[in-house]
Design an enzyme around this catalytic site. Structure first.
Site, mmCIF file in Angstrom:
data_model
loop_
_atom_site.group_PDB
_atom_site.id
_atom_site.type_symbol
_atom_site.label_atom_id
_atom_site.label_comp_id
_atom_site.label_asym_id
_atom_site.label_seq_id
_atom_site.Cartn_x
_atom_site.Cartn_y
_atom_site.Cartn_z
ATOM 1 N N ARG A 270 0.865 -1.186 0.000
ATOM 2 C CA ARG A 270 0.000 0.000 0.000
ATOM 3 C C ARG A 270 0.897 1.229 0.000
ATOM 4 O O ARG A 270 1.770 1.392 0.838
ATOM 5 C CB ARG A 270 -0.961 -0.002 1.180
ATOM 6 N N HIS A 274 -2.542 3.166 6.327
ATOM 7 C CA HIS A 274 -3.488 2.078 6.593
ATOM 8 C C HIS A 274 -4.916 2.607 6.516
ATOM 9 O O HIS A 274 -5.782 2.018 5.875
ATOM 10 C CB HIS A 274 -3.215 1.486 7.975
ATOM 11 N N TYR A 283 6.224 4.441 11.369
ATOM 12 C CA TYR A 283 6.713 3.074 11.507
ATOM 13 C C TYR A 283 7.406 2.526 10.262
ATOM 14 O O TYR A 283 7.944 1.423 10.293
ATOM 15 C CB TYR A 283 5.569 2.128 11.903
#
Length: 379
Positions: A270, A274, A283
């Site tokens: 992706r 998210h 992250y």
């Protein structure tokens, strides 16, 4: 199985997985291009472009406060669009929350968008198009998908269920229970695992000790296959083969293969967050995203169509214009849906509990007293 040559620009070059197109959209030397008509190839491209345009507009709508939290799909269109084109129209899709391309292929975008604006009619509408409503609880829909597939089998309907979920779902008990049941009872189920490298902020390396997610199928007695999920044609081919196996009429193995489920691991990435409530820079290294952009499913499909003479500049522009119009019409329709406050109480229980009934009556009385305008946010 096809593998590309090692290429620093291709993060999947050394992976053992099924591919049709290389990073530049050219068929690999030992690959088999699906036997589709020119129009079918162009339809896949059109749906990829429409899905990306919808994704861009949806993120923008969320930033403007016009829809709620949204799960972007940029980068993952190839698996959702390719796999849905490989299914029959009455096959059921059990949807997680990022496979918007499946809704686009089923021509349900206008009916679907109201869901993201808080209207339950959006999930009701896609159910009418053989797409199970979105599931936010991770892996909770897998047992239901297997149950539906089992029902199809008992009724000899010849239908399959394609159940989509992320790699994080494989850590949930529902995943293992569903896989075991499907393996024991030979349900016509396609387990579509989208391995985009991250379960929100948890990397693949901390999600499983298995070599691959596809390997988990072995424990349940059926096949697992890995595919380049950013290759629409590979996603189509693998899903088509799995669907044929799932709906096989061989039964007892005589005169044909017995129908069997399949676990498909779509390896992809992706590009964005998210959800629109997420900050991926917290992250993951943003520089690590760039190599994956070289595998953009839209660019690869367009390059394939151009190289094979199936589309030109004029055709590409026509597709983009159509996508803009389709998405704009969907937004206009969604924003025309009027909210009905009582709807939020209608579907949780067959009969409302006294406390929920009290809350409903209190809200509706307040709306009656003060008018709906008093409950609307000022723009």
């Amino acid at each position: 199985m096809s593998e590309s040559s090692p290429d620093d620009a291709d993060p999947l070059a050394d992976e053992d997985l099924y591919r049709v197109l290389d990073a530049d959209g050219r068929p690999l030397p030992d690959a088999t291009v699906p036997d589709l008509s020119d129009d079918e190839f162009r339809d896949i491209y059109r749906d990829l472009v429409t899905t990306r345009r919808f994704d861009e507009r949806a993120v923008s709508l969320q930033r403007q406060g016009r829809i709620g939290t949204y799960a972007p799909c940029a980068g993952q269109e190839g698996s959702a669009v390719g796999s849905t084109h490989a299914l029959a129209g009455d096959d059921l899709i059990s949807y997680q929350y990022r496979e918007h391309g499946a809704v686009v292929v089923r021509d349900l975008l206008s009916e679907y968008l109201p869901y993201w604006m808080g209207h339950e009619s959006g999930t009701e509408a896609i159910a009418d198009g053989n797409v199970f409503p979105l599931n936010i609880g991770i892996a909770a829909h897998l047992p239901h998908a297997v149950g539906a597939a089992w029902a199809f089998d008992h009724r000899d309907e010849g239908r399959v269920v394609a159940c989509h979920f992320g790699d994080g779902a494989t850590s949930e008990g529902d995943f293992h229970e569903a896989m075991n049941f499907a393996g024991v009872f030979d349900t016509p189920t396609l387990f579509c695992c989208h391995n985009n490298g991250w379960a929100i902020s948890i990397p693949e390396s901390r999600q499983t000790a298995s070599d691959t997610f596809a390997a988990k199928a072995t424990a349940y007695g059926f096949d697992g296959v890995r595919v380049d999920g950013m290759d629409p044609l590979a996603s189509y081919a693998v899903t088509r083969k799995a669907a044929e196996r799932a709906r096989s009429n061989g039964g007892d193995g005589e005169g044909g293969d017995a129908p069997r489920p399949t676990l498909i691991e779509f390896v992809e990435y992706r590009f964005g967050a998210h959800t629109t409530a997420d900050d991926p820079s917290a992250y993951r290294d943003p520089d690590k995203v760039d190599p994956w952009r070289a595998l953009d499913p839209i660019d690869r499909m367009e390059a394939f169509l151009r190289e094979t003479g199936r589309i030109d500049d004029e055709g590409v522009e026509a597709v983009r214009t159509e996508a803009d119009d389709v998405v704009a019409d969907a937004i206009d329709f969604a924003e025309s849906v009027e909210a009905e406050p009582s709807n939020m109480f209608e579907y949780a229980y067959a009969e409302l509990s006294p406390e929920v009934r009290r809350q409903r009556d209190e809200l509706l009385a307040a709306v009656e007293e003060h008018g709906e305008e008093a409950f609307l946010r000022e723009e």
